[in-house]
Structure formats: structure tokens, C-alpha cells
Design an enzyme around this catalytic site. Sequence first.
Site, short mmCIF file in Angstrom:
data_model
loop_
_atom_site.label_atom_id
_atom_site.label_comp_id
_atom_site.label_asym_id
_atom_site.label_seq_id
_atom_site.Cartn_x
_atom_site.Cartn_y
_atom_site.Cartn_z
CB SER A 146 -0.82 -0.08 1.29
OG SER A 146 -1.96 -0.97 0.93
CE LYS A 163 -4.56 1.42 -1.04
NZ LYS A 163 -4.28 0.37 -0.46
CB SER A 219 -4.40 1.65 3.48
OG SER A 219 -3.53 1.26 2.61
#
Length: 324
Positions: A95, A98, A155
Site C-alpha cells: 500500500s 498509494k 488505506s
Amino acid sequence: MMEKIKKKESKFFVLLIIAIIVFIYIFNFTSNGKFMFIKTKVNKAGETSLLTTVPDPSLSVLSKNLNSPNAILIQLDNLTVLMEKNSSQRIYPASLTKIMTAIVAIENLQDLQENIKLSNATFHELYKEDASIAGFKPDENVRAIDLLYGVILPSGAECSIGLADHIAGSEKKFVEIMNQKAMALGMRDTHFTNSTGLQDSNHYTTVRDLSILLSYALKNNTFRDIFTSSRYSTTPTNKHPEGITFHSTMFKNMENPVIDGGRILGGKTGYTDRAGLCLASLAEKGGREYILVTAGAKGNHKSEQYNIDDAYAVYNKLGKYKKS
């Protein structure tokens, strides 16, 4: 005579094309049409680099004992590498992807207050992949700024897909923009295949590249505000009339963000089975800001958060070296 003139013209056009390519490589347009000059430095191997390495002796031993097999610490104001451990080795970013999703979205959104509808299709694959979700629902109308906070703090994969579809028409096209941005920033060993960080063998980067990305993204005030928030409440929507409150996946796993002589200001966690526990964080110490990116630590969401342990260890030890 005419042949000589044609040959000279041909050489001139070849040189002109080369000059244009070099110009485009050095100068890169930002999304608002302004020029961004990318500074490059040359290391001992003769390779160009955006970073200068000046090791902090206090961290040399510590780096070997970190839980994370990949790490890099950078002084933000001058992009000086103070510590690194396998920083150019390819990793799966999970993640931490992101971070790129958020900054690309911010730079391509015309209005952060506009409403974006999350379609049913947005959720279908995410449910199958058991991806992390911020809490929004199919057919929910959400402000762009709320989706951005949902990307970074909890997230939320649905927030990433929703923004990608809205901005580029599809996640695939949005990922093309992500990869173009990576190239423009000098992230030479990075390739994205999705906007969420879901596992894919062709979705990779390095902690060095991620440090370059984060140092760039933090120059954007909207991104910085989001990245350094511990919690955030969205406005009411058609599916959540009281809104949703997000909590940072990093801060909620910290007893205290205070470090010796400073404070951890913000961060983004990441985890998949293959990527391990990852963390990209920002801290202030002694009046200066630092970025630490770590990846590959053993553990999971239910175990001790070894990525956060590493952040405490590095930031607390930073600057402790004393000449005898």
C-alpha cells in the site's frame, strides 16, 4: 552542391531532435503546465542520482540490525541519504503504492470538493482480493478530498479505484499516468500495474525510489496535510449520513509519536504476504525533517509492528554519534 546542402540539413535535424529529447529529459512539465527542474547528481559509479549519500555514523551499526531488510533515511531539505540498507533492491511496495496514487490524483483533480460516485464495479474485485477498504459503499457519492484521505489514512482501495476511474476513465489508464510520473521523478527502478498495491510480480519499486517519491509529494500542501493527519472525518454522504471517521494505520499502532528530540509527523503503512510490513514516514528532529522508508519486515497486521519498531529505533538513534 544540392546533395551537400541536403546532407547538412539532415544532420541539423538529427541534432535538433537529440537536443529536444535531452531538453524533455531534464525539464519535466508538472500537471499545471509549469516547468519542474529535476536536479541530478553523479555518484562514484558515474550514474546520475537525485540523492547525495553522507552516512550518519550513529546509524551504521543499527542499519544491520533492523527488522526491515530494505531501508533508507533521508534528510528532507537537501535530499541527503544518511542511512541505507539494500535501498536499490527491488521490493513489492504493497500500500505504499498509494503515495503515488494520492499525489497523481491531487495533481489531476480540478476540484477537490467535487462529488465522485463509487460504482458497484469498483468493489467487485476488491472484495475478491480481500483488499483494505476505507468503509465506503457501492453507489456512494463522496467528495474527492474525502477519498484522498481514505487512500492514505485507512488505506482504502475503493478510494484509489474511485479516484482512478474518475480521473482517467479506468484504473489501467490511471496507472499509465502513475508510471509516467515515476519516470519524470527519476524513479528508475519502479513499475506500477495497479493503484492499490495489490500483489503483482510486475508491480515493484525500491525504497530509494519511494523516498524520491515521498520527498516530492510532501512539497504539495494538500498531500502533506493528509499524510500528517492522525484522524479525519468525512462529510455526510447518501450512504453515511453522519460521515465516516478515518484513523491513520500508522498512528493507531503507535503508543506515542514522540521521539528523542523530536516527533514522527506522519506516515503510510503497507502490507501483503509477499511485501512484508512496510512503512514510509516523516519525522522532525532538531529542527529538521527526515524521511524513512522501510520494507520487508516479518510479521502481519496481528503481530508486533516491526516496521514501526524500526522507525522508532532509527529516529531515536539519529544524530547520536559523537567524535571521541
